[in-house]
Write a protein that holds these residues in place. Structure first.
Motif, PDB file in Angstrom:
ATOM      1  N   PHE A 214       0.819  -1.208   0.000  1.00  0.00           N
ATOM      2  CA  PHE A 214       0.000   0.000   0.000  1.00  0.00           C
ATOM      3  C   PHE A 214       0.860   1.268   0.000  1.00  0.00           C
ATOM      4  CE2 PHE A 214      -3.214  -3.060   1.051  1.00  0.00           C
ATOM      5  CZ  PHE A 214      -4.384  -2.521   0.545  1.00  0.00           C
ATOM      6  N   TYR A 215       2.014   1.237   0.655  1.00  0.00           N
ATOM      7  CA  TYR A 215       2.889   2.406   0.640  1.00  0.00           C
ATOM      8  C   TYR A 215       3.386   2.680  -0.778  1.00  0.00           C
ATOM      9  CZ  TYR A 215       6.676   5.621   1.694  1.00  0.00           C
ATOM     10  OH  TYR A 215       7.484   6.720   1.708  1.00  0.00           O
ATOM     11  N   LEU A 262     -10.552   3.187   0.422  1.00  0.00           N
ATOM     12  CA  LEU A 262     -10.611   1.817  -0.093  1.00  0.00           C
ATOM     13  C   LEU A 262      -9.578   0.935   0.608  1.00  0.00           C
ATOM     14  CD1 LEU A 262     -11.343  -0.392  -2.201  1.00  0.00           C
ATOM     15  CD2 LEU A 262      -9.742   0.738  -3.767  1.00  0.00           C
ATOM     16  N   ALA A 263      -8.462   1.515   1.021  1.00  0.00           N
ATOM     17  CA  ALA A 263      -7.415   0.742   1.696  1.00  0.00           C
ATOM     18  C   ALA A 263      -7.932   0.089   2.969  1.00  0.00           C
ATOM     19  CB  ALA A 263      -6.220   1.645   2.005  1.00  0.00           C
ATOM     20  N   ALA A 264      -8.856   0.752   3.675  1.00  0.00           N
ATOM     21  CA  ALA A 264      -9.397   0.163   4.905  1.00  0.00           C
ATOM     22  C   ALA A 264     -10.156  -1.115   4.601  1.00  0.00           C
ATOM     23  CB  ALA A 264     -10.305   1.169   5.611  1.00  0.00           C
ATOM     24  N   ILE A 286      -0.993   3.877   2.671  1.00  0.00           N
ATOM     25  CA  ILE A 286      -1.307   4.456   1.365  1.00  0.00           C
ATOM     26  C   ILE A 286      -1.329   5.981   1.416  1.00  0.00           C
ATOM     27  CG2 ILE A 286      -3.849   4.574   1.494  1.00  0.00           C
ATOM     28  CD1 ILE A 286      -3.848   3.286  -1.332  1.00  0.00           C
ATOM     29  N   PHE A 287      -1.627   6.568   2.583  1.00  0.00           N
ATOM     30  CA  PHE A 287      -1.623   8.024   2.713  1.00  0.00           C
ATOM     31  C   PHE A 287      -0.229   8.577   3.006  1.00  0.00           C
ATOM     32  CE2 PHE A 287      -6.195   7.439   3.437  1.00  0.00           C
ATOM     33  CZ  PHE A 287      -6.716   8.528   2.750  1.00  0.00           C
ATOM     34  N   MET A 288       0.646   7.792   3.635  1.00  0.00           N
ATOM     35  CA  MET A 288       1.904   8.308   4.152  1.00  0.00           C
ATOM     36  C   MET A 288       2.823   8.922   3.103  1.00  0.00           C
ATOM     37  SD  MET A 288       4.732   6.389   6.555  1.00  0.00           S
ATOM     38  CE  MET A 288       3.505   6.056   7.822  1.00  0.00           C
TER      39      MET A 288
END
Length: 379
Positions: A214-215, A262-264, A286-288
């Motif tokens: 995700f990162y 969506l990642a959750a 994904i936000f970082m």
């Protein structure tokens, strides 16, 4: 901190319509109502976030929190804006879709989608008046909108923003500014951390593998939440049924707040031994990347914009951002919300109440929720 968190939490509860609507909501609340910053500062933040990978509207919110109260304010803004969609996506992943498809809930969502049309229209009008005062910037805005409506490809947005920056750099005329630009000192620790985490190997298993997937997806996404689908599909869809993956993507478009939530859903599905941990790790990962890059530039962006060449380039980008919002006003915001005459009437009434009569956003939220619910009950 609490004020920042609660204001963004309220927006996270009602911000349907995607990134363009979020930018409109932020401008209405934090520039026009709360006056945390002025129009030029907000435009500079939006221009910066359009060029960085990651969730553009969430990066704008993160920057607003940082502008207000430093790193703690940025974290509070992110948590407040993302929490509602995170909870909704996690609950839907764990307990099914029955509540999300209830008629009353769908009526509420329809009403908030109509409000998103109003807010984006207001943002387009306000930002066009502010940033399209030259023939060149008007041309950039309209050409950008035309091209994106005809060719809505993920790479096109970044290409047009880059071309607008070049055109602005050489042809935009800015008012003379005799003040010497402030010194620029970029923050290197977020950039170093961004690069180090990007080198995390994709091998391994468990939560470490989820974080890495995700990162790296968040670090490669340019052009908004819709672009995240093919990247996530190539990285994580193999760990679940494809229908489940597509259901999560559809749900992310139906809930308020950032589509990256969506990642959750996917994190909970991928780590079913402890789905809450899976959802948390995937969402933070994904936000970082985008937030780390915001920290690299954010404190110095205003100083950079004071330099004539960069200021002129940003003026061109601002014109392109107006065109981007104009194209998004039609697709997906208007197209997904307005199908019947009474809905168009609601949009026109909302523009009147918001732009001319200056009604508070909270009053409009209540109105746009009440009317579709009444239509459902009467019909």
């Amino acid at each position: 901190m609490w004020q920042i968190f609660t204001r963004f939490l309220l927006l996270g509860l009602v911000s349907f319509g995607g990134p363009a609507a979020h930018i409109g909501y932020f401008r209405r609340v934090f520039v026009q109502e709360q006056k945390w910053l002025d129009e030029s500062q907000y435009a500079a933040i939006v221009a910066l976030c359009q060029f960085l990978p990651g969730p553009g509207s969430s990066q704008v919110g993160f920057s607003l929190g940082y502008h207000r109260a430093g790193l703690a304010g940025a974290v509070a803004a992110f948590a407040g804006f993302t929490l509602p969609s995170f909870i909704l996506m996690y609950v839907l992943a764990r307990f099914g879709l029955a509540y999300g498809s209830a008629p009353l809930m769908l009526a509420v969502i329809d009403g908030l989608k109509l409000l998103a049309v109003v807010v984006v229209a207001d943002a387009v009008l306000g930002m066009a008046r502010q940033y399209c005062q030259q023939r060149l910037t008007v041309t950039i805005a309209l050409v950008t909108a035309v091209i994106l409506l005809l060719f809505p490809y993920p790479f096109m947005q970044l290409l047009l923003l880059s071309l607008a920056a070049v055109a602005g750099r050489y042809y935009c005329r800015l008012p003379a500014n005799d003040a010497a630009p402030a010194a620029v000192s970029l923050r290197w620790w977020p950039l170093l951390l961004f690069c180090l985490l990007l080198l995390v190997p994709l091998g391994g298993s468990g939560l470490w593998r989820i974080f890495a997937d995700f990162y790296q997806t968040g670090a490669l996404v340019f052009g908004g939440g819709h672009v995240v689908l093919p990247l996530l599909q190539s990285r994580v869809a193999e760990g679940m049924e494809y229908d489940v993956f597509l259901s999560g993507y559809a749900l992310a478009q139906a809930v308020p707040g950032p589509m990256f939530s969506l990642a959750a859903f996917l994190g909970a599905e991928l780590w079913q031994s402890s789905p809450l941990w899976g959802a948390l790790v995937a969402t933070l990962a994904i936000f970082m990347p985008g937030f780390l890059l915001v920290l690299v530039f954010n404190g110095n962006w205003q100083s950079l914009v004071q330099r004539p060449a960069i200021g002129a380039a940003v003026a061109g980008v601002n014109g392109a951002v107006v065109g981007l919002l104009l194209s998004a006003l039609y697709q997906p915001v208007f197209v997904s919300a307005v199908q019947q005459p009474w809905q168009m009437a609601m949009v026109l009434l909302g523009v009147l109440l918001l732009r001319i009569w200056k009604l508070p956003l909270l009053v409009l939220i209540l109105l746009f929720v009440a009317v579709p619910v009444a239509v459902l009950l009467v019909g």
